[in-house]
Design a protein around this motif. Structure first.
Motif, PDB file in Angstrom:
ATOM      1  N   TRP A   1      76.606  44.234  48.414  1.00  0.00           N
ATOM      2  CA  TRP A   1      77.701  43.784  47.568  1.00  0.00           C
ATOM      3  C   TRP A   1      77.900  42.275  47.728  1.00  0.00           C
ATOM      4  O   TRP A   1      78.172  41.805  48.820  1.00  0.00           O
ATOM      5  CB  TRP A   1      78.983  44.542  47.912  1.00  0.00           C
ATOM      6  N   ASP A   2      77.765  41.538  46.631  1.00  0.00           N
ATOM      7  CA  ASP A   2      77.938  40.080  46.639  1.00  0.00           C
ATOM      8  C   ASP A   2      79.410  39.767  46.356  1.00  0.00           C
ATOM      9  O   ASP A   2      79.843  39.694  45.195  1.00  0.00           O
ATOM     10  CB  ASP A   2      77.041  39.452  45.574  1.00  0.00           C
ATOM     11  N   LYS A   3      80.178  39.565  47.414  1.00  0.00           N
ATOM     12  CA  LYS A   3      81.624  39.388  47.284  1.00  0.00           C
ATOM     13  C   LYS A   3      82.018  38.015  46.758  1.00  0.00           C
ATOM     14  O   LYS A   3      83.203  37.759  46.514  1.00  0.00           O
ATOM     15  CB  LYS A   3      82.293  39.665  48.633  1.00  0.00           C
ATOM     16  N   SER A   4      81.038  37.134  46.559  1.00  0.00           N
ATOM     17  CA  SER A   4      81.339  35.842  45.942  1.00  0.00           C
ATOM     18  C   SER A   4      81.502  35.965  44.428  1.00  0.00           C
ATOM     19  O   SER A   4      82.005  35.059  43.774  1.00  0.00           O
ATOM     20  CB  SER A   4      80.232  34.834  46.252  1.00  0.00           C
ATOM     21  N   LYS A   5      81.080  37.084  43.865  1.00  0.00           N
ATOM     22  CA  LYS A   5      81.169  37.321  42.431  1.00  0.00           C
ATOM     23  C   LYS A   5      82.466  38.072  42.106  1.00  0.00           C
ATOM     24  O   LYS A   5      83.008  38.792  42.944  1.00  0.00           O
ATOM     25  CB  LYS A   5      79.960  38.127  41.951  1.00  0.00           C
ATOM     26  N   PRO A   6      82.974  37.926  40.852  1.00  0.00           N
ATOM     27  CA  PRO A   6      84.261  38.542  40.497  1.00  0.00           C
ATOM     28  C   PRO A   6      84.199  40.053  40.392  1.00  0.00           C
ATOM     29  O   PRO A   6      83.181  40.626  40.018  1.00  0.00           O
ATOM     30  CB  PRO A   6      84.579  37.919  39.131  1.00  0.00           C
ATOM     31  N   ASN A   7      85.337  40.669  40.711  1.00  0.00           N
ATOM     32  CA  ASN A   7      85.483  42.113  40.559  1.00  0.00           C
ATOM     33  C   ASN A   7      85.920  42.507  39.157  1.00  0.00           C
ATOM     34  O   ASN A   7      85.677  43.623  38.708  1.00  0.00           O
ATOM     35  CB  ASN A   7      86.546  42.651  41.534  1.00  0.00           C
TER      36      ASN A   7
ATOM     37  N   TRP B   1      77.676  42.957  42.009  1.00  0.00           N
ATOM     38  CA  TRP B   1      78.790  42.009  42.020  1.00  0.00           C
ATOM     39  C   TRP B   1      80.041  42.606  42.672  1.00  0.00           C
ATOM     40  O   TRP B   1      80.331  43.804  42.536  1.00  0.00           O
ATOM     41  CB  TRP B   1      79.136  41.600  40.603  1.00  0.00           C
ATOM     42  N   GLY B   2      80.828  41.732  43.344  1.00  0.00           N
ATOM     43  CA  GLY B   2      82.119  42.123  43.890  1.00  0.00           C
ATOM     44  C   GLY B   2      81.993  42.942  45.156  1.00  0.00           C
ATOM     45  O   GLY B   2      80.991  42.879  45.877  1.00  0.00           O
ATOM     46  N   ASP B   3      83.032  43.725  45.419  1.00  0.00           N
ATOM     47  CA  ASP B   3      83.024  44.551  46.630  1.00  0.00           C
ATOM     48  C   ASP B   3      83.031  46.050  46.345  1.00  0.00           C
ATOM     49  O   ASP B   3      83.107  46.865  47.255  1.00  0.00           O
ATOM     50  CB  ASP B   3      84.224  44.189  47.524  1.00  0.00           C
TER      51      ASP B   3
END
Length: 315
Positions: free
Chosen positions: A266-272, A202-204
């Protein structure tokens, strides 16, 4: 602290509670009281009061809690708020009512505002908005902290609250739907290695996080139990290493320890989640306690425990 003191560990089978139980036994405390959830539901006030009246513990270490990662917290804020509030209200009030001499309340670094100055000092509590994804849990833990402090101020109770940073270690939760980041990474990389697959995270990877090995927290709890009073720390005291790492760097370290050779996506559509959470640990350090276990060493120990307990974890 008398080695024969009656010490009740609430939540003795969880990540923190099991480490505290082990540490107390190592230190020679021989009168430890435990109850499983099926034996004592801490959300039920009458049951908790009956337990305290009959067992009369001298010391309470409140580790019991409903916990989870970003996904679990975000999906069930009401459950995290209600269950943790009820546990705290019942245990802390009963500890006062039945004359407990010392109580250690375990909280979390998520009590602090999302956009907090770094490193986070204890006095930053309630200085800004919380991270929304775990707001329910954080509010319950803030309530427990305040409750302990009010009893200390108004009733003279020796009740103190410790706020640990992100924890990991043996007996952690490795369920991918509800676990925290480090055990989730261990399981994801292990399973991807077995399948020769890539890992999606999740995230970057940019958020910074601090991680504390659970045996170090157990050591800190016993230190607080034996040496520290409310007047020494105020409302609460942070427990951590004073060092942090990006999630991307952490993922690379876990991949190396597991022996994963595939790609990390890294799935950048998900929250960090919160951008950074580094605790200022100068208060606990000034009292004479320091974390001892390096992150690499702690991950290696945790991964070995994961492998050794694979059947129990994955079934």
């Amino acid at each position: 602290m008398d080695k024969e003191s009656r010490i009740y560990i609430a939540g003795h089978r969880g990540l923190v509670g099991s480490a505290v139980l082990k540490k107390l036994q190592q230190e020679g405390y021989g009168n430890i009281i435990t109850r499983t959830h099926s034996e004592l539901d801490l959300t039920q006030q009458s049951a908790v009061e009956e337990f305290f009246e009959s067992e009369k513990p001298d010391v309470v270490i409140l580790c019991a809690a409903k916990v989870g990662g970003i996904l679990a917290n975000d999906k069930a804020k009401s459950d995290f708020f209600y269950i943790n509030s009820m546990i705290a209200n019942n245990v802390i009030h009963s500890a006062y009512k039945y004359g407990v001499k010392k109580l250690i309340n375990l909280g979390s670094s998520c009590i602090y505002p999302r956009e907090c100055p770094q490193p986070i000092k204890e006095e930053y509590l309630l200085s800004g908005p919380l991270e929304k994804t775990n707001e329910g849990y954080a509010l319950a833990k803030i309530g427990a902290l305040k409750m302990c402090w009010y009893y200390a101020q108004e009733k003279g109770c020796d009740f103190i609250s410790a706020m640990p940073t992100n924890l990991y270690g043996p007996n952690d939760n490795f369920d991918l739907e509800s676990s925290h980041v480090l055990p989730a990474l261990i399981r994801k990389f292990y399973e991807a290695k077995q399948k020769n697959a890539d890992v999606i995270l999740w995230g970057d990877g940019s958020p910074y996080r601090e991680f504390l090995f659970v045996d170090d927290l157990a050591d800190a709890i016993v230190f607080l139990m034996e040496n520290v009073a409310p007047a020494d720390i105020g409302e609460c005291v942070n427990i951590g290493t004073g060092e942090d790492i990006t999630i991307k760097e952490l993922a690379n370290q876990v991949a190396d320890i597991v022996g994963f050779k595939g790609s990390i996506v890294w799935d950048k559509s998900k929250p960090n989640g919160t951008p950074r959470k580094l605790l200022d640990v100068s208060r606990i350090n000034s009292l004479g306690w320091y974390a001892r276990t390096s992150l690499i060493e702690g991950i290696e120990i945790t991964y070995k425990w994961f492998i050794d307990n694979m059947d129990k974890i994955t079934r």
